[in-house]
Write a protein that holds these residues in place. Sequence first.
Motif, short mmCIF file in Angstrom:
data_model
loop_
_atom_site.label_atom_id
_atom_site.label_comp_id
_atom_site.label_asym_id
_atom_site.label_seq_id
_atom_site.Cartn_x
_atom_site.Cartn_y
_atom_site.Cartn_z
N MET A 106 84.06 110.38 97.44
CA MET A 106 85.20 110.94 96.70
C MET A 106 84.88 110.94 95.22
N GLN A 107 85.23 112.03 94.55
CA GLN A 107 84.99 112.12 93.12
C GLN A 107 86.14 112.87 92.48
N ALA A 108 86.32 112.66 91.18
CA ALA A 108 87.42 113.29 90.46
C ALA A 108 86.91 113.90 89.16
N PHE A 109 87.63 114.94 88.72
CA PHE A 109 87.26 115.67 87.52
C PHE A 109 88.51 115.82 86.66
N ARG A 110 88.38 115.45 85.40
CA ARG A 110 89.51 115.54 84.46
C ARG A 110 89.27 116.69 83.49
N ALA A 111 90.21 117.62 83.46
CA ALA A 111 90.13 118.79 82.58
C ALA A 111 91.47 119.49 82.66
N SER A 112 91.64 120.56 81.90
CA SER A 112 92.77 121.44 82.12
C SER A 112 92.51 122.22 83.40
N ILE A 113 93.52 122.35 84.24
CA ILE A 113 93.36 123.00 85.54
C ILE A 113 94.34 124.17 85.64
N LEU A 114 93.82 125.34 86.02
CA LEU A 114 94.65 126.54 86.18
C LEU A 114 94.34 127.19 87.52
N HIS A 115 95.37 127.39 88.33
CA HIS A 115 95.20 128.14 89.57
C HIS A 115 96.54 128.75 89.97
N LEU A 116 96.50 129.64 90.95
CA LEU A 116 97.68 130.36 91.40
C LEU A 116 98.10 129.89 92.78
N LEU A 117 99.39 129.67 92.95
CA LEU A 117 99.92 129.25 94.24
C LEU A 117 100.46 130.43 95.04
N HIS A 137 97.86 122.58 84.53
CA HIS A 137 97.92 121.17 84.14
C HIS A 137 97.05 121.00 82.90
N ALA A 138 97.68 120.88 81.75
CA ALA A 138 96.94 120.79 80.49
C ALA A 138 95.97 119.62 80.50
N ASP A 139 96.42 118.50 81.06
CA ASP A 139 95.55 117.33 81.27
C ASP A 139 95.62 117.05 82.76
N GLY A 140 94.69 117.64 83.50
CA GLY A 140 94.75 117.60 84.95
C GLY A 140 93.68 116.74 85.58
N LEU A 141 93.87 116.49 86.86
CA LEU A 141 92.88 115.74 87.64
C LEU A 141 92.69 116.45 88.98
N LEU A 142 91.44 116.74 89.30
CA LEU A 142 91.08 117.32 90.58
C LEU A 142 90.28 116.28 91.36
N VAL A 143 90.76 115.93 92.55
CA VAL A 143 90.11 114.92 93.38
C VAL A 143 89.53 115.61 94.61
N VAL A 144 88.24 115.36 94.86
CA VAL A 144 87.51 116.04 95.92
C VAL A 144 86.85 115.01 96.83
N ASP A 145 86.88 115.30 98.13
CA ASP A 145 86.20 114.42 99.08
C ASP A 145 85.74 115.24 100.28
N ALA A 146 84.51 115.02 100.71
CA ALA A 146 83.96 115.69 101.90
C ALA A 146 84.13 117.20 101.84
N ALA A 149 96.19 109.65 88.32
CA ALA A 149 95.21 108.62 87.95
C ALA A 149 95.52 107.26 88.57
N PRO A 150 96.77 106.79 88.55
CA PRO A 150 97.03 105.48 89.17
C PRO A 150 96.78 105.47 90.67
N VAL A 151 97.01 106.61 91.33
CA VAL A 151 96.82 106.69 92.78
C VAL A 151 95.34 106.63 93.14
N TYR A 152 94.50 107.21 92.28
CA TYR A 152 93.06 107.29 92.55
C TYR A 152 92.28 106.48 91.51
N ALA A 153 92.79 105.32 91.19
CA ALA A 153 92.20 104.48 90.14
C ALA A 153 90.78 104.05 90.48
N ASP A 154 90.44 103.98 91.76
CA ASP A 154 89.11 103.51 92.15
C ASP A 154 88.09 104.65 92.29
#
Length: 427
Positions: free
Chosen positions: A1-12, A25-34, A47-52
């Motif tokens: 699992m890895q995470a990336f911090r940046a501004s994030i823009l996508h369409l729902l 998300h001006a200050d966003g976090l993208l978490v990726v696994d497998a 960030a608190p949820v994925y602190a590790d």
Amino acid sequence: MQAFRASILHLLDDPTKSGEAVAFHADGLLVVDAGRVVACGDHAELAPVYADVPVEDLSGCWITPGFIDTHIHFPQVDIVAAHGAQLLDWLEQHTFPAEAAFADPDHAKEAAGFFVDELLRNGTTTALVFGSVHKGSVDALFAEAYARDMRLIAGKTLMDRNAPLGLMDDVETARADMESLIADWHGKGRLGYAVTPRFAISCTDAQLEMAGQVLAEHPGVWMQTHLSENPREIDETAQLFPGATDYLGVYERFGLVQKRSVFAHCVHLQGEAFQRLAAKDAAVAFCPTSNLFLGSGLFPLDEACAHGVKVGMGTDVGAGTTFSILHTLGEAYKVGQLRGAALDPFQALYLATLGGARALDLDDRIGNLAPGKEADFLVLDLAATPLLARRLAAAKGLEDRLFALTVLGDDRVVARTYLAGVERHRK
């Protein structure tokens, strides 16, 4: 699992239909696994949820979904920017000689590697691709995409008339080649097969009938072809198929208009034909750079969307003049201006991402960064050029920044490209 911090823009969703389609998300976090997105949202909340989880700080950059190219020609990579007349003459002068070279397996392999890397360098993570008539060209392309775990759909071009002898097959050979390619590659990794008549002019009734049969016998494969690109092409199609109601009617007759059918161009279609495409859940690839380069005309995006047709973006290399979807979006805006219907920046990003995924019937897997989706994403450098950095510094809000990026951006903006969570390109 890895995470990336940046501004994030996508369409729902399609921003022309939903007021809550834009996720930024001006200050966003993208978490990726497998290879998949686990979470995407505000850094402060996640960030608190994925602190590790190890976090790479990419502050100052944007993360977006990978771009989706719904129409491009692999064997035309060496004739980008070839001077010529309009469509049919351009095919004779440039396209057919270039495609003939793909009978050589070594040439096909070398070109395939370059082609796939060029897609990734420009931020394209999914593409719907024409091969040449040669089975080996498609084998080579699939092999290179598979080695990179790229989502790519391709097919061998079908032509049994109105082409040079070395580029024509026959119904039996074409069927055998397609059956073999489907067995070897469709569903392998993230690959898919597309039944690929070049256009009606290049195919006899028997060839088109066979194409429809293969499509029916293999649920889940795609169909791609050209439709209503050029006035002379439309006239010649009418002469070759006098019994058809119109150009689209040729494809309808042979069962080629359905979900997962993608028709490139459609520049000269009108309302009733768009209604028929929408009724069958078929899609259109909007290819502004090639439509302008060959003088084909101005695609009526507003009309197609008003009739509910799914639309994605296509670079259409080699009549198209760039691999860059960003640059292509800038040209799409200019086409809209000439038609009196300016393209909204958020709709542009939608067409290049989630809209393209919907056009390919893959929106359950790709197109945005919703949890569970495949982690195909880009890191965009907003200071890639001095002019872009200066313009964005003066931008008035998110919409203005995105619009400037689509007009001024190109491959230099793409700092990194990730496929299924794995970095496959870094500038």
